[in-house]
Design an enzyme around this catalytic site. Structure first.
Site, mmCIF file in Angstrom:
data_model
loop_
_atom_site.group_PDB
_atom_site.id
_atom_site.type_symbol
_atom_site.label_atom_id
_atom_site.label_comp_id
_atom_site.label_asym_id
_atom_site.label_seq_id
_atom_site.Cartn_x
_atom_site.Cartn_y
_atom_site.Cartn_z
ATOM 1 N NE ARG A 206 27.201 29.999 28.828
ATOM 2 C CZ ARG A 206 26.475 31.109 28.709
ATOM 3 N NH1 ARG A 206 25.441 31.305 29.527
ATOM 4 N NH2 ARG A 206 26.769 32.012 27.798
ATOM 5 C CG HIS A 312 28.598 24.024 24.596
ATOM 6 N ND1 HIS A 312 28.354 24.848 25.672
ATOM 7 C CD2 HIS A 312 28.857 24.848 23.544
ATOM 8 C CE1 HIS A 312 28.474 26.117 25.297
ATOM 9 N NE2 HIS A 312 28.774 26.145 24.019
ATOM 10 N NE ARG A 315 25.266 27.944 25.516
ATOM 11 C CZ ARG A 315 24.656 29.091 25.824
ATOM 12 N NH1 ARG A 315 23.563 29.072 26.569
ATOM 13 N NH2 ARG A 315 25.126 30.237 25.390
ATOM 14 C CG HIS A 338 25.820 34.578 23.743
ATOM 15 N ND1 HIS A 338 26.936 34.234 24.472
ATOM 16 C CD2 HIS A 338 25.407 33.441 23.127
ATOM 17 C CE1 HIS A 338 27.187 32.945 24.283
ATOM 18 N NE2 HIS A 338 26.275 32.455 23.489
ATOM 19 C CE1 TYR A 347 26.548 27.778 21.711
ATOM 20 C CE2 TYR A 347 26.851 30.132 21.488
ATOM 21 C CZ TYR A 347 27.183 28.934 22.072
ATOM 22 O OH TYR A 347 28.163 28.901 23.023
#
Length: 368
Positions: A206, A312, A315, A338, A347
């Site tokens: 991130r 973002h 990712r 996560h 993702y």
């Protein structure tokens, strides 16, 4: 527990962590909103407060509202509940905003035991805007979690948050992840601009995690980047602390072809010690600012001609590339930081190349 006296503020070691405190212009003593895992982070926080005082921008921190007399109301209990939670400064600020702006004005005065599912449904459908689905989801999820605690404590018989599919948000746009060739083209940029974006695109970091990296977090011998802290900003103050969740603290493998570029970059950095930031700000001490990272990413998007990608989305690119190599769900969870498989699924994307390969393989079945 020793306490270090300084020209401004003080730092006290407490059970392996550091507490920072200071006396404000109003002659009241204030503690940092959280403990720090590293002394240097406590020093940086005090420095930011000191600078805001010198610029006459300092304001007394807002204290949590709602005392013991109103804990039987939703607003009072919710404020107490959030005050007791261990949250990052950014998350605490966001939860406070959702509570005070979206939940408390409508439902705050209700007694906990009198809240009914119909009241929650009306609030969800009339107060929360469908035009802002992410905010709507977050506000509902926060209310549900607060009332779940009330249920666990026996203050209510059953959680009244029962709006079907309220916690789901439909993706509003398709994301075509960056390709390996596009990510490698970023290595042509000056290292301080290209490498932060490259680490996000290949390793799934991130933006706050990239900015929070210290030199010691980069192990080029083992080929690992260790995510141990992140940078966040709240109300003009910069915070360096642990990642948002426990799963965010992780080790991520670095693709070997990037190591020579990272080694060359590190060798050219000023000698600031292993605690120094990998991507420092203009003063060489503080972390790279959000503005500087946005500027770097703007350059990166132009180089590869991908104005459609947000930072973002890097990712998404990392997860998709890892998935194409055959990474398992458990491996993707560890890489992305996560806690659940459901978050990882957000993702993963089918790229044009993988779609074409799938179609070709299916077509071969017709030849049998």
């Amino acid at each position: 527990m020793g306490q270090e006296r300084r020209s401004f503020g003080s730092i006290e070691r407490r059970s392996g962590y550091f507490r920072a405190r200071y006396v404000g212009p109003d002659r009241q003593r204030y503690d940092a909103p959280h403990l720090f895992s590293e002394r240097i982070d406590a020093e940086f926080w005090l420095g930011e407060v000191h600078r805001s005082i010198e610029r006459q921008e300092w304001r007394p921190p807002v204290k949590v509202k709602g005392g013991p007399d109103d804990l039987d109301t939703l607003a009072g209990y919710a404020r107490h509940c959030l005050a007791e939670r261990e949250l990052t400064p950014r998350t605490r600020e966001e939860y406070g905003r959702l509570l005070e702006k979206l939940i408390a004005p409508t439902l705050g005065s209700f007694k906990l035991k009198y809240l009914e599912p119909d009241q929650i449904r009306r609030w969800y459908s009339t107060v929360l805007s469908a035009d802002r689905p992410v905010q709507r989801k977050h506000a509902y999820s926060l209310l549900r979690s607060i009332l779940r605690e009330a249920e666990d404590e026996g203050l209510i018989d059953r959680n009244p948050c029962r709006v079907r599919n309220a916690g789901k948000v439909r993706r509003t746009r398709d994301i075509e992840p960056a390709t390996p060739a596009e990510l490698n083209k970023l290595l042509e940029l000056p290292p301080k601009q290209g490498l932060p974006v490259v680490l996000a695109g290949w390793c799934g970091l991130r933006s706050g995690e990239v900015r929070g990296l210290r030199r010691r977090d980069l192990d080029l011998t083992e080929g690992v980047v260790r995510v141990r802290q992140a940078v966040t900003r709240t109300k003009g103050q910069v915070h360096v602390g642990a990642p948002k969740t426990a799963a965010g603290t992780r080790d991520v493998g670095i693709p070997p072809h990037l190591i020579p570029y990272l080694a060359k970059y590190v060798a050219a950095l000023p000698v600031t010690g292993r605690d120094g930031f990998l991507f420092p700000g203009g003063d060489g001490v503080s972390p790279m600012s959000e503005k500087a990272l946005r500027y770097a990413y703007g350059k990166a998007r132009k180089v590869i001609g991908r104005e459609d990608l947000t930072f973002h989305d890097m990712r998404h690119s990392a997860a998709s590339l890892a998935g194409m190599t055959g990474a398992t769900t458990a491996e993707l969870k560890a890489m992305m930081g996560h806690a659940t498989a459901g978050m990882v699924e957000r993702y993963q994307h089918a790229t044009r190349a993988s779609r074409s390969r799938l179609a070709e393989n299916m077509s071969k079945l017709a030849e049998l």
